[in-house]
Write an enzyme that holds these catalytic residues in place. Structure first.
Site, PDB file in Angstrom:
ATOM      1  N   LYS A  39       0.843  -1.195   0.000  1.00 42.94           N
ATOM      2  CA  LYS A  39       0.000   0.000   0.000  1.00 42.94           C
ATOM      3  C   LYS A  39       0.881   1.249   0.000  1.00 42.94           C
ATOM      4  O   LYS A  39       2.080   1.187   0.276  1.00 42.94           O
ATOM      5  CB  LYS A  39      -0.926  -0.003   1.217  1.00 42.94           C
ATOM      6  CG  LYS A  39      -0.204   0.022   2.555  1.00 42.94           C
ATOM      7  CD  LYS A  39      -1.184  -0.025   3.717  1.00 42.94           C
ATOM      8  CE  LYS A  39      -0.443   0.007   5.050  1.00 42.94           C
ATOM      9  NZ  LYS A  39      -1.366   0.055   6.198  1.00 42.94           N
ATOM     10  N   TYR A 265      14.854  31.911   4.454  1.00 42.36           N
ATOM     11  CA  TYR A 265      13.702  32.666   4.938  1.00 42.36           C
ATOM     12  C   TYR A 265      13.790  32.922   6.436  1.00 42.36           C
ATOM     13  O   TYR A 265      14.166  32.052   7.215  1.00 42.36           O
ATOM     14  CB  TYR A 265      12.403  31.908   4.644  1.00 42.36           C
ATOM     15  CG  TYR A 265      12.042  31.845   3.191  1.00 42.36           C
ATOM     16  CD1 TYR A 265      11.672  32.995   2.498  1.00 42.36           C
ATOM     17  CD2 TYR A 265      12.070  30.637   2.499  1.00 42.36           C
ATOM     18  CE1 TYR A 265      11.335  32.943   1.153  1.00 42.36           C
ATOM     19  CE2 TYR A 265      11.733  30.571   1.155  1.00 42.36           C
ATOM     20  CZ  TYR A 265      11.367  31.729   0.486  1.00 42.36           C
ATOM     21  OH  TYR A 265      11.035  31.675  -0.846  1.00 42.36           O
TER      22      TYR A 265
END
EC number: 5.1.1.1
Length: 384
Positions: A39, A265
């Site tokens: 999965k 940033y």
């Protein structure tokens, strides 16, 4: 093979996956089947490639989370039996039957609706999920269990192929709750008029620790990829697992900073001395999350800290020395004697190892190695 044009990529060692499955095959009691859990794109490793390798190594069945994942495997040529572990729509029973995909069932009203909608003759296989203490999906009531069994028996195309449960704490050292769930499962199995052909309860942790309580099939997920189900039980595992996933990039820019200059940033990082800063093209949009600021990577066989905030597509590292553009950077994996494992990344993030490869997203190409050679390159960007 696909091409890619950004110097960031994942390497998947299919030999490691093969060995992990083959070692489990040898470890389990004779006659115990392996259901390989693929999965979430095989936990970020590549669904079809891992599925084919696991089947070659001795797995006989596959498991996915929802129907779309199973259908994707069929489209990619995977022909082995597949079980959907999660909930499906009753309207999709015919689709599952057409593609020979088994579904999980745990509600009689769902089954009644499915039987009213399905008029075909192609058999559709079900696995009954029992909730023994996970509190997620599964039947808990004896009467409901008997209703489900009776409904399947009355509708000839429906076949009860399996019954299973899921352990909540098999990856913990303390086995009290595991033992409670196991005993509960044994009790609940007696609610059925007869046991179906497949009975399974063991995930990776239980398969590796309690193989004598695995019935006739185990679901092999996290440890197929070479990862221990938890750090606590890693020393208790019966054999060494081989990690299959590594993550790499290359320096695309190198600059010298003077004392007092800032990075990224928020200007949260300040150079204390003359420093060499390298930029690598991977960021939080790729699953290299902002919380990995202050973590480290490997470059030139040495550890280099991530400095400044991680950007959407890039991040910066402090280099031990000036290095040429194009130098390989390893974010997960080995360089020389140094190793950064998935467990190391998970520990820094305060999460579990399962989450790390699942988080590395579709923008990062996967290079698949088999027999130490590149077998396939898969780049999902631009694939419709």
């Amino acid at each position: 093979m696909d091409e890619f044009h950004r110097d960031t990529w994942v390497e998947i060692d299919l030999d490691a996956i093969y060995d992990n499955v083959a070692n489990l095959r040898r470890f389990l009691p004779e006659g115990t089947q392996i259901m390989a859990v693929v999965k979430a794109n095989a936990y970020g490793h590549g669904d079809a490639q891992v599925a084919a390798t696991a089947l070659e190594a001795g797995a006989s069945r596959l498991a996915v989370a929802f129907l779309d994942e199973a259908l994707a495997l069929r489209k990619k040529g995977i022909d082995a039996p597949i079980l959907v572990l999660g909930a499906s729509r009753p309207e999709d029973v015919a689709l599952a039957a057409e593609h020979r995909i088994a579904l999980t069932v745990f509600r009689s009203d769902w089954l009644e609706k499915a039987s009213s909608l399905y008029n075909g003759s192609t058999p559709i296989h079900f696995h009954l999920k029992m909730d023994t203490g996970m509190g997620r999906l599964g039947v808990k009531d004896e009467e409901e269990t008997k209703r489900i069994a009776a409904l399947i028996d009355r509708h000839p195309p429906f076949v009860l192929e399996g019954v299973y449960t899921h352990f909540a704490t098999a990856d913990e050292v303390n086995t009290d709750y595991f033992s409670y769930q196991y005993a509960r499962f044994l009790h609940m199995l007696d609610w059925l008029p007869s046991r179906p052909p497949l009975v399974h309860c063991a995930n990776s942790a239980a398969a590796l620790r309690f193989s004598d309580r695995a019935f006739n099939m185990v679901r092999f997920g996290i440890s197929m990829y070479g990862l221990a189900p938890s750090p606590d039980i890693k020393p208790l595992l019966p054999y060494e697992l081989k990690e299959a996933f590594s993550l790499h990039s290359r320096l695309v820019h190198v600059k010298k900073l003077q004392p007092g200059e800032k990075v990224s940033y928020g200007a949260t990082y300040t150079a204390q001395t003359e420093e060499w800063i390298g930029t690598i093209p991977i960021g939080y949009a790729d699953g290299w999350l902002r919380r990995l600021q202050h973590f480290h990577v490997l470059v030139g066989g040495q550890r280099a800290p991530i400095v400044g905030r991680i950007c959407m597509d890039q991040c910066m590292i402090r280099l031990p020395e000036p290095l040429p553009v194009g130098t390989k950077v390893t974010l997960i994996g080995r360089q020389g004697d140094e190793v950064i494992s998935i467990d190391d990344v998970a520990r820094h993030l305060g999460t579990i190892n399962y989450e790390v490869p699942c988080t590395i997203g579709y923008r990062v190409p996967r290079i698949f190695f088999r027999n130490k050679r590149i077998m396939e390159v898969r780049n999902a960007v631009g694939r419709g």
